[in-house]
Design a protein around this motif. Structure first.
Motif, PDB file in Angstrom:
ATOM      1  N   SER A  42       8.643   4.727   2.033  1.00 41.68           N
ATOM      2  CA  SER A  42       7.361   4.483   1.900  1.00 41.68           C
ATOM      3  C   SER A  42       6.801   3.334   2.855  1.00 41.68           C
ATOM      4  N   VAL A  43       8.045   2.603   3.277  1.00 40.90           N
ATOM      5  CA  VAL A  43       7.774   1.613   4.296  1.00 40.90           C
ATOM      6  C   VAL A  43       8.664   1.595   5.366  1.00 40.90           C
ATOM      7  N   LEU A  44       8.185   1.516   6.589  1.00 41.18           N
ATOM      8  CA  LEU A  44       9.009   1.441   7.650  1.00 41.18           C
ATOM      9  C   LEU A  44       8.059   0.474   8.592  1.00 41.18           C
ATOM     10  N   THR A  45       8.465  -0.697   8.967  1.00 42.20           N
ATOM     11  CA  THR A  45       7.689  -1.742   9.788  1.00 42.20           C
ATOM     12  C   THR A  45       8.734  -2.460  10.972  1.00 42.20           C
ATOM     13  N   ILE A  46       7.868  -2.861  12.143  1.00 43.72           N
ATOM     14  CA  ILE A  46       8.585  -3.643  13.018  1.00 43.72           C
ATOM     15  C   ILE A  46       7.505  -4.572  12.880  1.00 43.72           C
ATOM     16  N   GLY A  47       8.141  -5.725  12.801  1.00 45.68           N
ATOM     17  CA  GLY A  47       7.219  -7.132  12.951  1.00 45.68           C
ATOM     18  C   GLY A  47       5.755  -7.045  12.060  1.00 45.68           C
ATOM     19  N   GLY A  48       5.931  -6.333  10.976  1.00 46.00           N
ATOM     20  CA  GLY A  48       4.615  -6.150   9.964  1.00 46.00           C
ATOM     21  C   GLY A  48       4.012  -5.200  10.531  1.00 46.00           C
ATOM     22  N   ALA A  49       4.151  -4.424  11.736  1.00 42.27           N
ATOM     23  CA  ALA A  49       3.271  -3.155  12.017  1.00 42.27           C
ATOM     24  C   ALA A  49       4.037  -1.892  11.644  1.00 42.27           C
ATOM     25  N   ASP A  50       3.036  -1.185  11.125  1.00 41.72           N
ATOM     26  CA  ASP A  50       3.544   0.009  10.486  1.00 41.72           C
ATOM     27  C   ASP A  50       4.056   0.937  11.580  1.00 41.72           C
ATOM     28  N   ALA A  51       5.444   1.490  11.172  1.00 42.02           N
ATOM     29  CA  ALA A  51       6.089   2.426  12.476  1.00 42.02           C
ATOM     30  C   ALA A  51       6.590   3.546  11.753  1.00 42.02           C
ATOM     31  N   ILE A  52       6.204   4.122  10.611  1.00 42.57           N
ATOM     32  CA  ILE A  52       6.497   5.422  10.056  1.00 42.57           C
ATOM     33  C   ILE A  52       5.775   6.319  11.125  1.00 42.57           C
ATOM     34  N   PRO A  53       6.845   7.127  11.620  1.00 44.48           N
ATOM     35  CA  PRO A  53       6.136   8.328  12.730  1.00 44.48           C
ATOM     36  C   PRO A  53       5.299   9.285  11.909  1.00 44.48           C
ATOM     37  N   VAL A  54       4.680  10.047  12.631  1.00 46.19           N
ATOM     38  CA  VAL A  54       4.021  11.156  11.918  1.00 46.19           C
ATOM     39  C   VAL A  54       4.585  11.898  11.091  1.00 46.19           C
ATOM     40  N   GLY A  55       5.888  12.699  11.391  1.00 44.36           N
ATOM     41  CA  GLY A  55       6.770  13.510  10.488  1.00 44.36           C
ATOM     42  C   GLY A  55       7.286  12.708   9.356  1.00 44.36           C
ATOM     43  N   GLY A  56       7.066  11.226   9.218  1.00 40.33           N
ATOM     44  CA  GLY A  56       7.721  10.660   8.322  1.00 40.33           C
ATOM     45  C   GLY A  56       9.280  10.268   8.655  1.00 40.33           C
ATOM     46  N   VAL A  57       9.968   9.547   7.647  1.00 41.29           N
ATOM     47  CA  VAL A  57      11.207   9.238   7.696  1.00 41.29           C
ATOM     48  C   VAL A  57      11.812   9.900   6.292  1.00 41.29           C
ATOM     49  N   THR A  58      12.802  10.508   6.190  1.00 43.85           N
ATOM     50  CA  THR A  58      13.554  11.212   5.200  1.00 43.85           C
ATOM     51  C   THR A  58      14.827  10.868   5.110  1.00 43.85           C
ATOM     52  N   THR A  59      15.617  10.639   4.198  1.00 44.25           N
ATOM     53  CA  THR A  59      17.037  10.503   4.048  1.00 44.25           C
ATOM     54  C   THR A  59      18.011  11.744   3.835  1.00 44.25           C
ATOM     55  N   GLY A  60      18.887  11.851   4.644  1.00 45.06           N
ATOM     56  CA  GLY A  60      19.984  12.904   4.226  1.00 45.06           C
ATOM     57  C   GLY A  60      20.506  12.977   2.825  1.00 45.06           C
ATOM     58  N   SER A  61      21.252  13.816   2.400  1.00 46.41           N
ATOM     59  CA  SER A  61      22.264  14.021   1.331  1.00 46.41           C
ATOM     60  C   SER A  61      23.060  12.758   1.078  1.00 46.41           C
ATOM     61  N   ASP A  62      23.243  12.077   2.082  1.00 42.57           N
ATOM     62  CA  ASP A  62      24.280  10.729   2.192  1.00 42.57           C
ATOM     63  C   ASP A  62      23.578   9.510   2.177  1.00 42.57           C
TER      64      ASP A  62
END
Length: 175
Positions: A42-62
């Motif tokens: 739901s959040v990925l930022t660098i220095g407060g700037a939104d860094a979530i890519p267009v495809g999003g970020v999803t964790t694996g089963s681990d």
């Protein structure tokens, strides 16, 4: 009527970045572990700037993730300012952060470093604000900024451009 208790630790998410120094518009790989499995950030930022890519970020089963992104611009616009920036990720109820990414100060080189008046030198640079034009370029107190002024690329690079040394007295001058 017998009871027992034990403690369980839910680890904090950890985030790493490679490379550890990059300019706005440059590419980095952000990796994380100890996050909930098969969940979307739901959040990925660098220095407060939104860094979530267009495809999003999803964790694996681990509970790990790895994503390659461009270092974003500041929330208010323009390149991130030089210095160490915090990367923050929140996935589910778990957050993690790191302070290992640095936005470098701008630098430039001159070739050759010794040249006679009215001859040309070549300037290249890196770490400047993305898509901005050189506003001040002087040798000593002489304005040598060409017209049109050189412009940084999306990654803050100043591609090689030449300027003419003005008619100056022999000596060493600050550029």
């Amino acid at each position: 009527n017998r009871t027992a208790t034990a403690k369980v630790t839910v680890p904090t998410g950890t985030v790493t970045v490679d490379p550890v120094s990059q300019t706005t518009g440059g590419t980095v790989t952000i990796s994380g572990e100890n996050f909930p499995p098969s969940r979307t950030a739901s959040v990925l930022t660098i220095g407060g700037a939104d860094a979530i890519p267009v495809g999003g970020v999803t964790t694996g089963s681990d509970g790990t993730f790895s994503v390659e992104i461009e270092v974003p611009a500041r929330t208010s616009g323009g390149s991130l300012l030089p210095g160490v920036k915090i990367i923050t990720a929140t996935i589910g109820q778990i957050s993690g952060s790191t302070t290992t990414v640095a936005i470098p100060n701008p630098t430039f080189t001159i070739d050759p470093v010794t040249e006679a008046g009215e001859e040309e030198i070549t300037i290249t640079g890196t770490g400047f604000n993305a898509w901005t034009s050189v506003s001040v370029l002087t040798i000593g107190s002489a304005d040598v900024n060409p017209s049109p002024a050189p412009r940084a690329t999306s990654t803050g690079e100043l591609t090689a451009f030449t300027i003419q040394i003005p008619a100056l007295n022999p000596g060493t001058y600050t550029v």
